[in-house]
Design a protein around this motif. Sequence first.
Motif, PDB file in Angstrom:
ATOM      1  N   VAL A  19       1.768   6.999   5.413  1.00 30.96           N
ATOM      2  CA  VAL A  19       2.348   5.882   3.429  1.00 30.96           C
ATOM      3  C   VAL A  19       2.588   5.259   3.849  1.00 30.96           C
ATOM      4  N   ARG A  20       3.090   3.466   4.146  1.00 27.67           N
ATOM      5  CA  ARG A  20       4.140   3.053   4.758  1.00 27.67           C
ATOM      6  C   ARG A  20       4.286   1.426   4.168  1.00 27.67           C
ATOM      7  N   GLY A  21       5.648   0.844   3.583  1.00 21.40           N
ATOM      8  CA  GLY A  21       5.837  -0.677   2.294  1.00 21.40           C
ATOM      9  C   GLY A  21       5.016  -1.030   1.989  1.00 21.40           C
ATOM     10  N   ASN A  22       4.325   0.148   0.865  1.00 19.03           N
ATOM     11  CA  ASN A  22       3.895   0.253  -0.602  1.00 19.03           C
ATOM     12  C   ASN A  22       4.427   0.028  -1.928  1.00 19.03           C
ATOM     13  N   LEU A  23       4.074  -0.486  -2.691  1.00 18.77           N
ATOM     14  CA  LEU A  23       4.851  -0.252  -4.232  1.00 18.77           C
ATOM     15  C   LEU A  23       4.169   0.407  -4.850  1.00 18.77           C
ATOM     16  N   MET A  24       4.487   0.893  -5.734  1.00 17.33           N
ATOM     17  CA  MET A  24       4.188   1.779  -6.568  1.00 17.33           C
ATOM     18  C   MET A  24       5.004   1.407  -7.867  1.00 17.33           C
ATOM     19  N   ALA A  25       3.909   1.039  -9.024  1.00 13.81           N
ATOM     20  CA  ALA A  25       5.134   0.656 -10.188  1.00 13.81           C
ATOM     21  C   ALA A  25       3.927   0.869 -11.581  1.00 13.81           C
ATOM     22  N   ARG A  26       4.970   1.230 -12.511  1.00 16.03           N
ATOM     23  CA  ARG A  26       4.935   1.828 -14.370  1.00 16.03           C
ATOM     24  C   ARG A  26       3.163   2.336 -14.237  1.00 16.03           C
ATOM     25  N   ALA A  27       3.197   3.615 -12.838  1.00 18.83           N
ATOM     26  CA  ALA A  27       2.547   4.651 -13.020  1.00 18.83           C
ATOM     27  C   ALA A  27       3.285   5.859 -14.172  1.00 18.83           C
ATOM     28  N   GLY A  28       3.149   5.361 -15.616  1.00 20.02           N
ATOM     29  CA  GLY A  28       2.624   5.823 -17.013  1.00 20.02           C
ATOM     30  C   GLY A  28       2.381   6.738 -17.834  1.00 20.02           C
ATOM     31  N   GLY A  29       2.632   7.276 -18.592  1.00 20.26           N
ATOM     32  CA  GLY A  29       2.211   8.796 -19.151  1.00 20.26           C
ATOM     33  C   GLY A  29       2.447  10.605 -18.145  1.00 20.26           C
ATOM     34  N   ALA A  30       2.080  11.018 -19.124  1.00 19.03           N
ATOM     35  CA  ALA A  30       2.033  12.184 -18.849  1.00 19.03           C
ATOM     36  C   ALA A  30       2.061  12.966 -17.278  1.00 19.03           C
ATOM     37  N   ALA A  31       0.622  11.779 -17.159  1.00 15.53           N
ATOM     38  CA  ALA A  31      -0.165  11.862 -15.369  1.00 15.53           C
ATOM     39  C   ALA A  31       0.740  10.991 -14.510  1.00 15.53           C
ATOM     40  N   SER A  39      -9.412  13.911   4.468  1.00 15.14           N
ATOM     41  CA  SER A  39      -9.561  12.501   4.820  1.00 15.14           C
ATOM     42  C   SER A  39      -8.994  12.309   5.646  1.00 15.14           C
ATOM     43  N   HIS A  40      -8.144  12.584   7.099  1.00 14.25           N
ATOM     44  CA  HIS A  40      -7.989  12.490   7.980  1.00 14.25           C
ATOM     45  C   HIS A  40      -7.302  11.135   8.817  1.00 14.25           C
ATOM     46  N   HIS A  41      -6.533  11.489   9.425  1.00 12.37           N
ATOM     47  CA  HIS A  41      -5.930   9.654  10.279  1.00 12.37           C
ATOM     48  C   HIS A  41      -5.704   9.083   9.250  1.00 12.37           C
ATOM     49  N   ASN A  42      -5.671   9.049   8.597  1.00 10.66           N
ATOM     50  CA  ASN A  42      -5.699   7.488   7.839  1.00 10.66           C
ATOM     51  C   ASN A  42      -4.391   7.100   7.451  1.00 10.66           C
ATOM     52  N   SER A  43      -4.065   5.222   7.317  1.00 10.41           N
ATOM     53  CA  SER A  43      -3.119   4.843   6.537  1.00 10.41           C
ATOM     54  C   SER A  43      -3.239   3.970   5.193  1.00 10.41           C
ATOM     55  N   ALA A  44      -2.265   3.864   5.001  1.00 20.47           N
ATOM     56  CA  ALA A  44      -2.124   3.343   4.147  1.00 20.47           C
ATOM     57  C   ALA A  44      -1.117   2.108   3.756  1.00 20.47           C
ATOM     58  N   HIS A  45      -1.104   0.942   3.724  1.00 20.97           N
ATOM     59  CA  HIS A  45       0.329  -0.186   4.151  1.00 20.97           C
ATOM     60  C   HIS A  45       0.480  -1.268   3.600  1.00 20.97           C
ATOM     61  N   GLY A  46       1.521  -2.216   2.882  1.00 18.98           N
ATOM     62  CA  GLY A  46       0.953  -3.082   1.887  1.00 18.98           C
ATOM     63  C   GLY A  46       0.465  -3.201   1.171  1.00 18.98           C
ATOM     64  N   ASN A  47       0.293  -2.402  -0.051  1.00 16.08           N
ATOM     65  CA  ASN A  47      -0.444  -2.347  -0.965  1.00 16.08           C
ATOM     66  C   ASN A  47       0.554  -2.438  -2.061  1.00 16.08           C
ATOM     67  N   ARG A  48      -0.277  -2.941  -2.915  1.00 18.79           N
ATOM     68  CA  ARG A  48       0.461  -3.185  -4.376  1.00 18.79           C
ATOM     69  C   ARG A  48      -0.330  -2.495  -5.636  1.00 18.79           C
ATOM     70  N   TYR A  49       0.732  -1.135  -6.166  1.00 17.97           N
ATOM     71  CA  TYR A  49      -0.097  -0.132  -6.964  1.00 17.97           C
ATOM     72  C   TYR A  49       0.844  -0.381  -8.291  1.00 17.97           C
ATOM     73  N   VAL A  50       0.111  -0.735  -9.501  1.00 13.72           N
ATOM     74  CA  VAL A  50       0.859  -1.425 -10.384  1.00 13.72           C
ATOM     75  C   VAL A  50      -0.374  -0.629 -12.043  1.00 13.72           C
ATOM     76  N   ASP A  51       0.725  -0.571 -12.609  1.00  9.16           N
ATOM     77  CA  ASP A  51       0.111   0.063 -14.333  1.00  9.16           C
ATOM     78  C   ASP A  51      -1.317   0.925 -14.098  1.00  9.16           C
ATOM     79  N   ASP A  52      -1.429   1.705 -12.725  1.00 10.09           N
ATOM     80  CA  ASP A  52      -2.353   2.434 -12.966  1.00 10.09           C
ATOM     81  C   ASP A  52      -1.115   3.477 -13.123  1.00 10.09           C
TER      82      ASP A  52
END
Length: 434
Positions: A249-261, A222-235
């Motif tokens: 990929v601009r201005g996002n929060l990516m938090a608590r991505a846990g485990g081996a992966a 998938s080309h020429h896409n954007s992801a901005h201002g999102n909150r990704y928590v506990d994924d």
Amino acid sequence: MFRRVVHPASLVQVLLLVACGEPVVPGTVPPPCPAGGTLVAPGTALQAALAAADDGDVLVLAPGRHQGPLAVQRRVTVWGPRDAVVASRGEGSTIEVRADGARLSGFTVDGSGARFDLLDAGVRVRAEDVVLDGLALRRTLFGILIERSQRVTVRGCDIVGVGGEAMGLRGDGIRLWETTDSRVEGNLVRDCRDCVVWYSSRNEVVDNRVYGCRYGTHFMYSHHNSAHGNRYVDDVVGVFVMYSHDLVVRGNLMARAGGAAGVGLGFKESGNIEVIDNDFVANSTGIYVDTSPMDVTHWNRFVGNRVRLSDVGIAFHSSPKRNEFIDNDLRDNVHQVRVGGDGDATRIEWRGNHYDDYMGYDLDGDGRGDVPYVLASLSGQLTSRHPELAFFRGSPVLALTDLAGHVMPLFAPRTLLQDLAPRMDPPAGGARAR
């Protein structure tokens, strides 16, 4: 002067996010009722009302249970309050939209079929200029599935998946397949498998909240896409980009991505990606780069990001090149950078980043260290080769190993990276807990 700077205000802000998380997850707000609609009472044959409607008509669902499945084949608006429920019979997709310009708004979709091979969904779209606005989806296998469509808007929807420990047995919350020029905005997605954008270009993923899923957003081919201002928590993974190019990929929060992966943001064989002004907080790995970019004409740029409280701040599958890291902030990570395959990151451009383990000095007061930041860790090198040694993390054993690497040339570790002008203080803006 030598110093290691601690910034208590921003650290407290980040710690509050990690400790407190999301104690209350507010839902989305349904849109107001449009004027001039025809009221449809519960128990009425809603499919017959849809078949009798003309293009441009508005159907208003009264509170209560409306029986699905439905096929929308006219350019109509169907609106209802949240307590107006379109219910599945337990087979197939609950609502199928085949009419260009149709709009579904406000009401609840309850249930769907359970067949993965048929992609049973709450709402399934194959049309242009469709708007899905403020819907609530519950107990659906796939939430919203959009296929071979253009200019679709999915806005303000509240999607709760089937949950369960086996994430592979959940369906996707939102899926775009061969869909272009569309916008996924302001949605709340919980306990689903993935939100995916596959074989789909020129789409925007904006201001969504994705909690407790496997992939917060997964771009593939998938080309020429954007992801901005999102909150990704506990994924498990916040955002993953595979075989794609020209993304922002601009201005996002990516938090608590846990485990081996657990990965905040990952790339595989993808290029011309701009990663700007994001927060990566308390992930197993903040940023992961695998053979990216693949195309020799592509570069990836990481500018102004904050990577905090992670086991590994930035990880590379092997020795990378054609990536640049500029004005980023790496603090409170167990390992700032790790490279697999006995490689290094010396062919990457590191410029003006802030590292909380920098022990240099700034005699001329220009805010930049007068000696390069050089990352060379014997303990990190050993734990990269032998992950089981991570059991000794924080113990005197690994601390003494690093000491031996510094004072005994025989055990000197390889250099992983050099930043010739590291910042003494973080770039303006600091950590944010939006």
